[in-house]
Scaffold this active site. Sequence first.
Site, PDB file in Angstrom:
ATOM      1  N   GLU A  78      15.965 -25.811  28.590  1.00 57.60           N
ATOM      2  CA  GLU A  78      15.584 -24.402  28.718  1.00 57.60           C
ATOM      3  C   GLU A  78      16.063 -23.840  30.052  1.00 57.60           C
ATOM      4  O   GLU A  78      15.736 -24.384  31.124  1.00 57.60           O
ATOM      5  CB  GLU A  78      14.068 -24.246  28.605  1.00 57.60           C
ATOM      6  CG  GLU A  78      13.608 -22.796  28.758  1.00 57.60           C
ATOM      7  CD  GLU A  78      12.107 -22.631  28.723  1.00 57.60           C
ATOM      8  OE1 GLU A  78      11.626 -21.514  28.979  1.00 57.60           O
ATOM      9  OE2 GLU A  78      11.410 -23.623  28.454  1.00 57.60           O
ATOM     10  N   LYS A 135      -2.822 -37.585  21.361  1.00 52.01           N
ATOM     11  CA  LYS A 135      -1.736 -36.755  20.824  1.00 52.01           C
ATOM     12  C   LYS A 135      -2.236 -35.633  19.929  1.00 52.01           C
ATOM     13  O   LYS A 135      -1.547 -35.222  18.998  1.00 52.01           O
ATOM     14  CB  LYS A 135      -0.714 -37.615  20.077  1.00 52.01           C
ATOM     15  CG  LYS A 135      -0.042 -38.684  20.931  1.00 52.01           C
ATOM     16  CD  LYS A 135       0.942 -39.503  20.116  1.00 52.01           C
ATOM     17  CE  LYS A 135       1.674 -40.498  20.986  1.00 52.01           C
ATOM     18  NZ  LYS A 135       0.851 -41.635  21.390  1.00 52.01           N
ATOM     19  N   ASP A 137       5.364 -40.757  27.394  1.00 54.18           N
ATOM     20  CA  ASP A 137       5.332 -40.486  25.959  1.00 54.18           C
ATOM     21  C   ASP A 137       5.332 -38.977  25.768  1.00 54.18           C
ATOM     22  O   ASP A 137       4.341 -38.314  26.083  1.00 54.18           O
ATOM     23  CB  ASP A 137       4.069 -41.095  25.351  1.00 54.18           C
ATOM     24  CG  ASP A 137       4.056 -41.016  23.825  1.00 54.18           C
ATOM     25  OD1 ASP A 137       4.797 -40.172  23.280  1.00 54.18           O
ATOM     26  OD2 ASP A 137       3.309 -41.775  23.194  1.00 54.18           O
ATOM     27  N   HIS A 169      15.716 -14.449  32.142  1.00 55.40           N
ATOM     28  CA  HIS A 169      16.196 -15.235  31.005  1.00 55.40           C
ATOM     29  C   HIS A 169      17.583 -14.769  30.562  1.00 55.40           C
ATOM     30  O   HIS A 169      18.397 -15.572  30.109  1.00 55.40           O
ATOM     31  CB  HIS A 169      15.196 -15.145  29.842  1.00 55.40           C
ATOM     32  CG  HIS A 169      14.089 -16.146  29.937  1.00 55.40           C
ATOM     33  ND1 HIS A 169      14.193 -17.411  29.430  1.00 55.40           N
ATOM     34  CD2 HIS A 169      12.862 -16.068  30.514  1.00 55.40           C
ATOM     35  CE1 HIS A 169      13.076 -18.084  29.663  1.00 55.40           C
ATOM     36  NE2 HIS A 169      12.248 -17.289  30.315  1.00 55.40           N
TER      37      HIS A 169
END
Length: 540
Positions: A219, A351, A427, A525
């Site tokens: 990004e 998670k 992770d 952006h």
Amino acid sequence: MEVRRRPNRSSRVGESLKQPDPNPNHDAHSHLTNALFFTLFFSVAYFLLHRWREKIRTSTPLHLVTLSEIAAILSLIASFVYLMAFFGITFILHPFLNSRNDDLDLHITKPPAPPLSPPLPLPHDNNDLVLAVVSGSVPSYSLESRLGDCRRAAEIRREAVESLTGRSLKGLPVEGFDYDSILGQCCEMPIGFVQIPVGVAGPLLLDGNEYTIPMATTEGCLVASTNRGCKAIHLSGGASSMLLRDAMTRAPVVRFASAKRASQLKFYLEDPLNFESLAVVFNKSSRFARLQDIKVAMAGKNLYIRFSCTTGDAMGMNMVSKGVQNVLNFLQSDFPDMDVLGISGNFCSDKKAAAVNWIEGRGKSVVCEAVIKEEVVKKVLKSSVEALVELNMLKNLTGSAMAGALGGFNAHASNIVSAVYLATGQDPAQNVESSHCITMMEPVNDAKDLHISVTMPSIEVGTVGGGTQLASQSACLNLLGVKGANKDSPGANSRLLATIVAGSVLAGELSLMSAISAGHLVNSHMKYNRSCKDISQVVS
């Protein structure tokens, strides 16, 4: 197996149950004999027990026996042997039967086991080997073990995938990666690796030390924005952090026949008097695992037992799971009717966005704060203290509440957490709960300066195990000074990494909120999220 026996006197007791007897009076005699031996067995057993009780009462040694007691013992043994033989337990008589080889003819013929056919030899040529994988004669998953060459296995598998799917994998590199390093622990059946650019932000001045933050992301603006936040924090004297808790969790689900019985285990586990013995059993799983707390939730006759423990410098999911298994095995002796349905019952919760992690915490719970000077807010962040405070209240607090957010009272904590996690071998799926964050802003020092803080209760990180040992990720951990295990103070490296993650989120929150309040988000952006081959234009 074929067994043939020749009838003889020694085996008639057992054979009488299997073959018809030509003597019509045999059944009557058999019943009478059985009744006699049953009566004899229980009579002499009662007699001996009565005699031994009298001896104990009168303090007479048990080994001093009379003739009647000797006869009773012999009768007990004889009746026991007869009854066992009658019910088919012939191994008791086996030594005696073996001594009568002239009466017993035992022939055993066992068909030879078919020889194990070795796996077909692998073709030497790569093209032939690819065809073998495509046809299924050579399983794709077995290439590493059969070839003994992990890189070649990846190449063969890659070509087989292209052949099977009819689609090109051009652009997915296969060269330049150490496939031996992931064998058995990181990724199965590899066909290449994905390239993610790694940028750096900083230095981040945190607790008096400077850190250069590695961030793996695709990004645009993210690294640049976080870097601007680091600059603002540095110019204002730095940020400070505090580790509130260090406790990885695992919560198995167990079931009983009734809710009453389940509640008995709940009371047992919550009794402080039992915690020490449970901790001893749990801590045997590892020299770093230390049980801290047990919380029990109940749903009918089902129990969800949430164990919390420290795990040293490892993220610790495997470590805590082993400790939990030890405790479950220990509890089974006192609660044999406990049915363990799963080592994880989702009350952990791993998670997944869950209120239990938001409230109780999981992994490392960290708060990080800084006071940004007024001139820094104006010159570096291009905003004002008043505008930032108002936007934080309406966006991060009220807006998130309107959306029913769970742990999402922030601008983009997940952005920074994901980038640092990918760079350091964490992770990435645990970004879900690790990004739980509430960002607070308020004016201080007569409303001139800005106090900003992030509170993150569930940062799940480690500096050993998993992807942290891969070369690229290990290099990023080394850049932060937290590579591997801390030998002097186990767990210190992973705790420091958690505070660095929180400090990076603080910088990212500060910069993005400033860009939004100043109306610069879209322009930024457009500038950094568009491909540009002209380097001079990017620099300008």
